[in-house]
Write an enzyme that holds these catalytic residues in place. Structure first.
Site, PDB file in Angstrom:
ATOM      1  N   ARG C 114       0.835  -1.210   0.000  1.00  0.00           N
ATOM      2  CA  ARG C 114       0.000   0.000   0.000  1.00  0.00           C
ATOM      3  C   ARG C 114       0.863   1.250   0.000  1.00  0.00           C
ATOM      4  NH1 ARG C 114      -2.398   0.214   6.263  1.00  0.00           N
ATOM      5  NH2 ARG C 114      -0.355   0.213   7.276  1.00  0.00           N
ATOM      6  N   ASN C 152      -5.343   7.208   4.036  1.00  0.00           N
ATOM      7  CA  ASN C 152      -5.054   6.527   5.296  1.00  0.00           C
ATOM      8  C   ASN C 152      -3.615   6.758   5.694  1.00  0.00           C
ATOM      9  OD1 ASN C 152      -5.458   4.411   7.465  1.00  0.00           O
ATOM     10  ND2 ASN C 152      -3.788   3.474   6.296  1.00  0.00           N
ATOM     11  N   GLU C 153      -3.413   7.318   6.854  1.00  0.00           N
ATOM     12  CA  GLU C 153      -2.077   7.413   7.461  1.00  0.00           C
ATOM     13  C   GLU C 153      -1.031   7.961   6.499  1.00  0.00           C
ATOM     14  OE1 GLU C 153      -1.370   3.484   8.979  1.00  0.00           O
ATOM     15  OE2 GLU C 153      -2.604   3.801  10.738  1.00  0.00           O
ATOM     16  N   GLU C 340      -8.051   4.617  15.002  1.00  0.00           N
ATOM     17  CA  GLU C 340      -7.696   3.201  15.133  1.00  0.00           C
ATOM     18  C   GLU C 340      -7.083   3.010  16.508  1.00  0.00           C
ATOM     19  OE1 GLU C 340      -5.209   1.902  11.896  1.00  0.00           O
ATOM     20  OE2 GLU C 340      -6.493   2.823  10.378  1.00  0.00           O
ATOM     21  N   TRP C 348       3.115  -5.604  13.499  1.00  0.00           N
ATOM     22  CA  TRP C 348       4.127  -4.945  12.668  1.00  0.00           C
ATOM     23  C   TRP C 348       5.380  -4.514  13.418  1.00  0.00           C
ATOM     24  CZ3 TRP C 348       4.208  -0.277  15.000  1.00  0.00           C
ATOM     25  CH2 TRP C 348       3.016   0.204  15.552  1.00  0.00           C
ATOM     26  N   GLU C 388      -1.965  -8.769   7.187  1.00  0.00           N
ATOM     27  CA  GLU C 388      -2.266  -8.517   8.604  1.00  0.00           C
ATOM     28  C   GLU C 388      -2.945  -9.684   9.300  1.00  0.00           C
ATOM     29  OE1 GLU C 388      -4.240  -4.701   8.870  1.00  0.00           O
ATOM     30  OE2 GLU C 388      -2.387  -3.617   8.420  1.00  0.00           O
ATOM     31  N   MET C 390      -1.800 -11.630  11.351  1.00  0.00           N
ATOM     32  CA  MET C 390      -1.387 -11.782  12.748  1.00  0.00           C
ATOM     33  C   MET C 390      -1.747 -10.566  13.602  1.00  0.00           C
ATOM     34  SD  MET C 390       1.934 -14.184  12.274  1.00  0.00           S
ATOM     35  CE  MET C 390       1.471 -15.110  13.751  1.00  0.00           C
ATOM     36  N   HIS C 391      -2.530  -9.652  13.050  1.00  0.00           N
ATOM     37  CA  HIS C 391      -3.031  -8.513  13.817  1.00  0.00           C
ATOM     38  C   HIS C 391      -4.375  -8.891  14.421  1.00  0.00           C
ATOM     39  CE1 HIS C 391      -4.130  -4.464  14.952  1.00  0.00           C
ATOM     40  NE2 HIS C 391      -2.975  -4.013  14.523  1.00  0.00           N
TER      41      HIS C 391
END
Ligand SMILES: [Zn+2]
Ligand SMILES: [Zn+2]
Ligand SMILES: [Zn+2]
Lengths: 664, 664, 664
Positions: C114, C152-153, C340, C348, C388, C390-391
């Site tokens: 991204r 986003n961010e 968020e 991460w 993601e 593992m998030h």
């Protein structure tokens, strides 16, 4: 190594680096007068000023520089001019992007700082000659101009070698000239190994981005090639300056521990050499890997005496008496200069401490004692713009005198007569061995500089003066020759060393001596190749020790990093290994006047050197940590580099201090 | 896992790697005879000799190789020939630069060392087949030729994957063949996440230089693709060799802990596998990150027994009995070889110590005990040129026998009968799990190899023989199956594990077992996906522990790095977490014969495995640090890998020693 | 700094980030209802869904998003829609590769994750406007749509700056607009230094890959340029959303300690700001370098309170009251959001621990107490595919409620009334100073963030509420203004600070204050340039201390990293240096209400701040380690961030806990 005695009235002289283009013109006269009043003789200018001399291609603007030179002249300063080739201007780079160098990762190195050029570029060579010529035509005979500095700090920022572009294009032709045939090149490099044999000259590239390590012979020749490009680059400038600026000296300001080119070759044709001495940055940034963090902390504000002294002793002997012109005629000093002497904090190391009180004086005195005839401070006023705003000068940003100014002002130059450094010990240094050594260290903690400095430091801790000399230097007159890391030995060197030993000189060698042929291979009859008869032994084993693994040696010594052993063929073992795979094998061997130390062990090295010095009837002193002695012109400089008072010979040496003693 | 018993007269055989092209031809006969006299049977040659076989495109020179082969033949040595494709010559590379590989940074990897090719290149494939064919035509039926090695060390120097050029061009077509439609690919990779869905095959690139981490499914498929390119590359050579060299074996020499391809797939079609065993370099350079500095120091001169043994046990079982041809007919050994066995210092690790006295014998004996039928030393004479001059051989540079020579000479091959390794415990290993695991470790200290070796080492410390087997291997005959890090589990694997457990085998799994689908996603019903019924539980939490943060477990154990807990659905908790966010939750669960250990804790792992072994009626021994037992053909090899004498069972094992005991 | 009081019924509201496109459509209604039942008000969607909205160029598919929005609407959730421009689809990237950004190494950053776009690209700008317009046309007036998040961010994954391509092409024109003439640019940058003067606009490139460090003025302007590109990029989206989605709010979710752009400039025009709060990842991955490993270990499961609070206090004040629209009309909260909020482990950071029990509640309460009006958890269900997996989310992969779910469920929102944070202390923060500071740190351990957070943390440890404000913010109403690292000071700032001091405010500055001009040079009259009169002093020396070298200060303090001294011109020294090159010189100076602290010393900073607070009549508390107080709307939140019970004011605060106290 002996230069003619100069008249007693000749003393150390001082100078400064100045950049008139960085300040308003209304400051120029006042600065020049202030410099003269401070006791400075020389001012070096125009070092990076190409863009102001030639703002656009072929449009020269000399007016400002004329006025600047006149301002110094009027104040009685002697001017050192620089060819400005370290900083090709933007218009030149954008019109000729082919002059840009490539880094080892294959990337173009961009405009926007300095040294953004490839020494091998024919286009850049042409512009280098052109700007040198027009400058020399205009200022070559100006009465204020004492001499010239070529470019600035060859090799700085890893610029000795370019891995693409012009260098890549020129390299094959250089190889063809050297080897004649591809068969000869393939044989010399051992390219049969891994099917690396070439069938066309244009198949050959710089040794980078290979899948695993490149052939060390390939690396070695690329280093030689790159060094030769630097030599040619400078020689072209020197020829023009000789023609157009008669009677003026020509020099270059070399770097601290720079490894990228053969300084002996590049320096040829200069009148004397200079170097740039930044003791705190040197310790923090350029120190060989063996220098531990606690040493860096202890000497953070002075630098380490032996690292500095090594560079002095290297550059003092770089020209080896060849072609010295004399700066001012027969009665004047001919020694090396410190062209840039730190006089406050630097800005380019990870940490940039203030020097200790007294450090600027101590550095100046040490430079004198190691043979410098001029010490020139960097810089007059701290820059108020761009990359070096955090670097100090003699004046602060706001033009007030900084701490270094006061120390310079308080110097008694009468204490510093010029004359000879009475070194009877030579330490042999060789750039080709350096390249070969570091191309295949075999132990991550081992480097050429680390090994060389260890031996040098042992000698200094014994109070002995040392000439650092090239592997091709005449050995006459030395009673002890130390070769810490000369891994690449030719037959010619072997016969010269043999003659020296036969003439009575003692010879002490470190491990890996004569491991390699000049081409970078091993001798097919093993180490010591052409030195075998002299040494009276052959290599048995070599052991690469990781941190935490050590190897005991008789006499209570312990090796780290490296341990090699020998098969005796005439030599005697004076120390043997104890325990481990080398048990009982020879660690130190002696054959007549020749000793080889096979192990990395500071105490062992010091012991062996002390013994050799005593046999050679050189007086030694076991100096306290941080105390050093340096001798010149009948005087001894006693130095305390520590931050504490140190008792020595019945008196106390104050912190960061020196004393000049008249020898009995 | 059982191979037919061989006649008692069949013993371990020895060999050596030799490079006649590196030495003058006048040495060839003498070297061959000296090899034979030393008791060597095999000599591996021509490994990197493409440039000498075909000095220019299409111009072959076989004369020298003919004479070399005849020299070995005359001396009675059996020759192993290599396809020389690890080193495409300069003329080929410069004419076809498109064969060069790209590194993960997007840079072309250059000619000048070895392995500079892309397995996917159709051009290079054609040249690989061509050189294989002409070599096989010439030597395929020579009486001295015992067999063939393909290429050399696939994957060495991170060459399994190329991130550009030919691989980038071929990858989309491979994906199209696998998935059929882009819809299927997008679904399989979960490309809806972050709008990564593709609308054309040619939009897809290798997973590198992405702004943040690439999709792990993308990474996983690129690993599979690259592995398949290696498989095809070798299969093409094998087909030609089969055709033109009947009755000769074909093998490949695999690497230590190489992760870049699926060795099970690539090995298919070989007669047996070989690997290259460099114990000191392995410990220094290839050891999984969990191996601490003090371990590296303690075993610096021998390597660590379990790291070596793991590779032996991996490669012994790589072919899983499929298609073994037999080297010399029915009565001959069919086991794996060590194709390159370190016999002195290596040159490629950060530190390269001398092996301990006795280490070469110990390594040889260990190889035998773990199933090797041939151990072949690298190399005959130390290279005197190019990249490996500092690597040892049986002879030194100067042709004197080095330390390893003497140890080989003193070996009693009669002590080493070939036969079966009686392993009743299997450890499951899977390259796809490795790729998935290391693509998203979730903890910087966690790797697949570290976790796998931890379990393996625990088994070895209990004195147990282990087969390392693939995730698709038959489990019949094993009383205990250990799956330390099989994170990617298919339904097929689940049913095979279930059948084994139902058949009475014990199963012990590590954390993250069956976390992922074959595509690299998670199971939408969570870990353990298709294993849930067998395990009787589901994942509750997983905790990634930084250094300094630990998690206590009942029974006095402490977890570092990883701790996961479970929701019980039939299973029982045998250990629970104490303190922290997992308090009271299950750390180890047991469901029938199946145990899952959720935490990284060496003592816990050892305890659980000891218990499982005892239940499975496998005799265990709590061995002292550095003592190991290995069994083969009715004998037990007792080994002391430490540098000190170790008391064991009423006697003292000397340092770096072994003893072959006849089993009762 | 004061927002209008809201009605007492307005409390903290909650939300969640959801990705309906990641799960089967049959889940949508149930998830929305479950969210509502959990007490959530807002759901943020469509953040990365460009590929699903426009699967092929110009082919829109709104059906799925229509149904998703309706599902949330039906459940009573308020929808926050995102422009999906953080993830341009593959078809767009491959058709317009010129939109890809370049990293600082000069490499194209590839598709496959991204943020793979260059803010300066006119092509990408056009597509950004297009997708924003069609989205806003379709959903801008939907009753469920509460507002919009842009992209986003910004800046995440080092994407604020692109060093090639579109940015390189646009940069010269931006400079031309700023400076008008090259003479002005060369003068402003000090390009006379090193002959860096430009003679054509197109000669100028991004400041990267230079041979040594680039000109800091060049770096500074490239940072300003890149920041302006981001501002323009967002402003274009905002204008379209304003037009087509009247009455809806527009915001952006900013990052933790993001340094790549001027957040004050970029935020202009938003209704309120939001940020993404990941406390454990922040500590592990984004913490300034001064945060030691033991602190990371101690706070591994909660994050460090001051790092989190700093970001809250920064983002609360980012808009400085300009242009706040109000989300829902006059009576509704207008504060910032946490868009968020971590509610389980992240994936991460190098290590990704489970949060402590109670941490999710503590983070929520802290956000409220620092002014957040909405806390929105990331994410609803843990992703089962791609980067993601593992998030964590509020639901696990298998849809069971994770630990965070239970903590959210147990929150008593009634304890969290919205209202003002009563900060009387301001800490000045400036992105241009940050860029200048970090471009030339002069000490490897010194960074802008480290210095700023040290002062902030000292204030927090004294129990004081703080507004982090911009260097251009109004100072009215603050009794103490702290400027830890404002190294770039304009005349306008100087006059504003002077006015504040004259108005009675106390001012405390850190070292290097006003060292630089706005252009990045030094003041030619030295530090403090335009602040000199106010401060009553000038810079004397600055000292950069390596680890292990410290500098004593009167009062028992010790400086590390940095020590600077002053020449007094009206000010008084309150602390002096003892020992070393600064002996006797001023370390802390006071001139009226203005204090400057020249040394890095946590205890000294805390002492000086405590004294200033007391003089300013702000009540202080010396809080135990890990205990913090935060005040809002007449309440005080007492927090224990440690894993142990802490005695405080006659009671014991449980581990990882908070208490809301009604102020007297
Ligand atoms: Zn004297
Ligand atoms: Zn037996
Ligand atoms: Zn209340």
């Amino acid at each position: 190594m002996t230069r003619p005695e100069t008249s007693p009235s000749v003393r150390l002289q001082l100078g400064v680096c100045d950049y008139p283009e960085h300040v308003p013109e209304d400051r120029w006269s006042a600065y020049a007068q202030q410099q003269r009043q401070l006791g400075l003789t020389y001012v070096r200018i125009a070092e990076f000023a190409w863009g102001r001399m030639e703002p656009r291609s072929g449009e020269y603007d000399w007016a400002w520089l004329d006025r600047a030179v006149e301002a110094y002249h009027a104040a009685g300063m002697r001017v050192v001019l620089c060819t400005p080739t370290a900083t090709p201007p933007a218009w030149l780079v954008r019109f000729h992007p082919e002059i840009l160098p490539y880094d080892a990762q294959g990337r173009v190195r961009e405009f926007g700082s300095r040294r953004h050029y490839d020494f091998a570029s024919p286009v850049y060579r042409e512009h280098s000659r052109r700007i040198t010529r027009v400058m020399a035509e205009r200022y070559g005979q100006h009465p204020a101009v004492a001499g010239w500095q070529t470019d600035n700090e060859f090799g700085c920022h890893a610029t000795s070698r370019s891995f693409g572009g012009a260098s890549a294009a020129v390299f094959p032709g250089w190889l063809q000239q050297k080897y004649g045939t591809l068969e000869a090149l393939n044989e010399a490099w051992g390219n049969v190994f891994w099917s690396m044999e070439y069938t066309g000259w244009d198949e050959i590239r710089p040794p980078h981005l290979t899948v695993t390590e490149p052939n060390p012979s390939h690396v070695l020749d690329y280093a030689r090639f790159s060094s030769e490009m630097i030599r040619q680059f400078q020689a072209e400038q020197v020829a023009i300056l000789r023609e157009l600026s008669p009677g003026r000296f020509i020099t270059h300001n070399f770097m601290i521990f720079e490894s990228g080119f053969d300084h002996y070759e590049v320096a040829r044709g200069l009148d004397f050499v200079t170097w740039d001495n930044y003791p705190t940055g040197m310790l923090e940034y350029f120190a060989p890997p063996g220098i531990r963090e606690d040493v860096k902390t202890r000497y953070a504000r002075t630098g380490h005496p032996d690292l500095i002294a090594f560079n002095h002793d290297l550059y003092r002997n770089l020209l080896e008496g060849r072609g010295a012109l004399g700066r001012e005629g027969a009665d004047s000093p001919n020694g090396f200069w410190v062209m840039e002497q730190q006089c406050g904090q630097v800005n380019w190391a990870p940490y940039n401490p203030l020097p200790a009180d007294g450090a600027v004086q101590l550095w100046t005195a040490q430079a004198w004692a190691h043979g410098a005839d001029v010490v020139s401070y960097f810089r007059w006023r701290a820059a108020t713009m761009a990359q070096e705003v955090m670097h100090s000068g003699l004046l602060r940003h706001d033009e007030t005198p900084d701490r270094g100014f006061a120390e310079v002002q308080a110097l008694d130059l009468g204490s510093f007569p010029v004359g000879n450094v009475p070194a009877r010990v030579a330490l042999v240094h060789d750039y080709e061995s350096l390249w070969a050594y570091d191309a295949q260290p075999h132990n991550a903690a081992a480097t050429y500089w680390q090994q060389t400095v260890t031996y040098y430091s042992a000698l200094r801790s014994l109070g002995v003066d040392v000439d650092v000399i090239s592997a091709s230097a005449d050995l006459t007159g030395y009673v002890l020759v130390v070769a810490p890391a000369i891994t690449l030995v030719t037959a010619e060197m072997a016969s010269r060393w043999t003659a020296a030993a036969q003439g009575g000189a003692f010879l002490v060698c470190g491990p890996r001596t004569a491991f390699r042929t000049p081409g970078g291979a091993t001798w097919t009859d093993g180490q010591f190749g052409p030195l075998s008869t002299l040494v009276g032994a052959r290599l048995l084993q070599y052991d690469s020790l990781r941190p935490g693994v050590t190897q005991d040696i008789s006499g209570g010594h312990t090796a780290h990093t490296w341990a090699e052993s020998y098969r005796l063929q005439g030599a005697q073992a004076t120390h043997t290994y104890q325990g481990g795979p080398l048990t009982g094998q020879a660690a130190v061997i002696r054959h007549g006047n020749v000793t080889v130390i096979g192990a990395s062990s500071e105490s062992l090295i010091q012991d062996v050197l002390r013994g050799a010095l005593q046999e050679a009837q050189v007086v030694t002193a076991d100096l306290p940590e941080g105390v050093r002695l340096s001798r010149r012109a009948g005087h001894t400089l006693v130095q305390n580099w520590t931050a504490e008072p140190v008792p020595w010979q019945g008196r106390v040496l104050p912190p960061t201090s020196f004393e000049v003693m008249h020898d009995q």
